[in-house]
Design an enzyme around this catalytic site. Sequence first.
Site, PDB file in Angstrom:
ATOM      1  N   ARG A  64      18.481  26.164  51.938  1.00 33.39           N
ATOM      2  CA  ARG A  64      19.119  25.581  53.125  1.00 33.39           C
ATOM      3  C   ARG A  64      20.190  26.511  53.698  1.00 33.39           C
ATOM      4  NH1 ARG A  64      19.226  20.419  55.043  1.00 33.39           N
ATOM      5  NH2 ARG A  64      18.309  19.528  53.174  1.00 33.39           N
ATOM      6  N   HIS A 108      21.346  10.215  68.940  1.00 38.22           N
ATOM      7  CA  HIS A 108      20.546   9.378  68.041  1.00 38.22           C
ATOM      8  C   HIS A 108      20.027   8.172  68.824  1.00 38.22           C
ATOM      9  CE1 HIS A 108      19.138   7.651  64.347  1.00 38.22           C
ATOM     10  NE2 HIS A 108      19.685   6.501  64.689  1.00 38.22           N
ATOM     11  N   GLU A 173      19.185   8.252  77.204  1.00 37.92           N
ATOM     12  CA  GLU A 173      19.573   9.498  76.526  1.00 37.92           C
ATOM     13  C   GLU A 173      19.724  10.621  77.539  1.00 37.92           C
ATOM     14  OE1 GLU A 173      17.241  10.552  73.076  1.00 37.92           O
ATOM     15  OE2 GLU A 173      16.716   8.480  72.685  1.00 37.92           O
TER      16      GLU A 173
HETATM   17  C1  GRF Z   1      15.229  11.494  70.762  1.00 36.04           C
HETATM   18  O1  GRF Z   1      14.796  10.184  70.554  1.00 36.04           O
HETATM   19  C2  GRF Z   1      16.611  11.688  70.186  1.00 36.04           C
HETATM   20  O2  GRF Z   1      17.412  10.570  70.288  1.00 36.04           O
HETATM   21  C3  GRF Z   1      16.304  11.989  68.748  1.00 36.04           C
HETATM   22  O3  GRF Z   1      15.146  12.772  68.786  1.00 36.04           O
HETATM   23  C4  GRF Z   1      14.402  12.482  69.967  1.00 36.04           C
HETATM   24  C5  GRF Z   1      14.193  13.765  70.696  1.00 36.04           C
HETATM   25  O4  GRF Z   1      13.375  13.585  71.800  1.00 36.04           O
HETATM   26  N1  GRF Z   1      17.412  12.636  68.087  1.00 36.04           N
HETATM   27  P1  GRF Z   1      13.087  14.791  72.776  1.00 36.04           P
HETATM   28  O5  GRF Z   1      12.476  15.907  71.946  1.00 36.04           O
HETATM   29  O6  GRF Z   1      14.389  15.197  73.389  1.00 36.04           O
HETATM   30  O7  GRF Z   1      12.119  14.254  73.782  1.00 36.04           O
END
Ligand code: GRF
Length: 211
Positions: A64, A108, A173
Amino acid sequence: MNTPVGVLLSGSGTNLQALLDAAAEGTSFRIAVVISNRRDAHGLERARQAGVPAVWIPHRGKEREAHEAELVAALREHGAEWVALAGYMRLLKTTLLAAFPQRVLNIHPALLPSFPGTHGQRQAFEYGVRIAGCTLHFVDHGTDTGPIIAQGAVPVLPDDDEDALKARILGLEHELYPRVLRWAVEGRLRIDGRRVHVDLPEGEEAFVWAR
Ligand code: GRF
């Protein structure tokens, strides 16, 4: 002055696209490099299309720390001052968080601290919550445990299936990530224990409610 940001992702990259679009329209950040642990991540293609360096750094067969050191080297090489995780499916534990202290953000797809880890939307849907959403937070050593910056909420409607809910959350998002990243690079965020104080620009809020 546009602050250079590095994006880490593992998949489709629709959040990256929202950041690239915001940068193209003009904001306080620019995407300096996009890095993926998966060669076939569509997000790398989105970066190339936008003329942004796209770097594949596989994790398989590496310790890691060694892998994170490679990430840090690539981020530094491209001058990144902040790191935005956008669907990056590896936990960060060591070198990277030390190299970018309090400068790594994640999105998230659930209202933390509920439903951390993978498939936050599915967990919320199966649990039967009436309100779901997404969370922008600082990254710490835990799984989706860092201080919360902003959240967006959506209803879970009677006819929803998991995909419908996922799409509704994703729309939120895309709205919130460019806004929060702008606050971050503009120095508007101050961590105070678990709480994050936001020096909000006029007319903006640290929550969104979308129907
Ligand atoms: C999203 O649902 C985000 O919240 C999570 O991973 C997903 C990424 O989606 N962390 P994308 O690749 O941006 O379409």
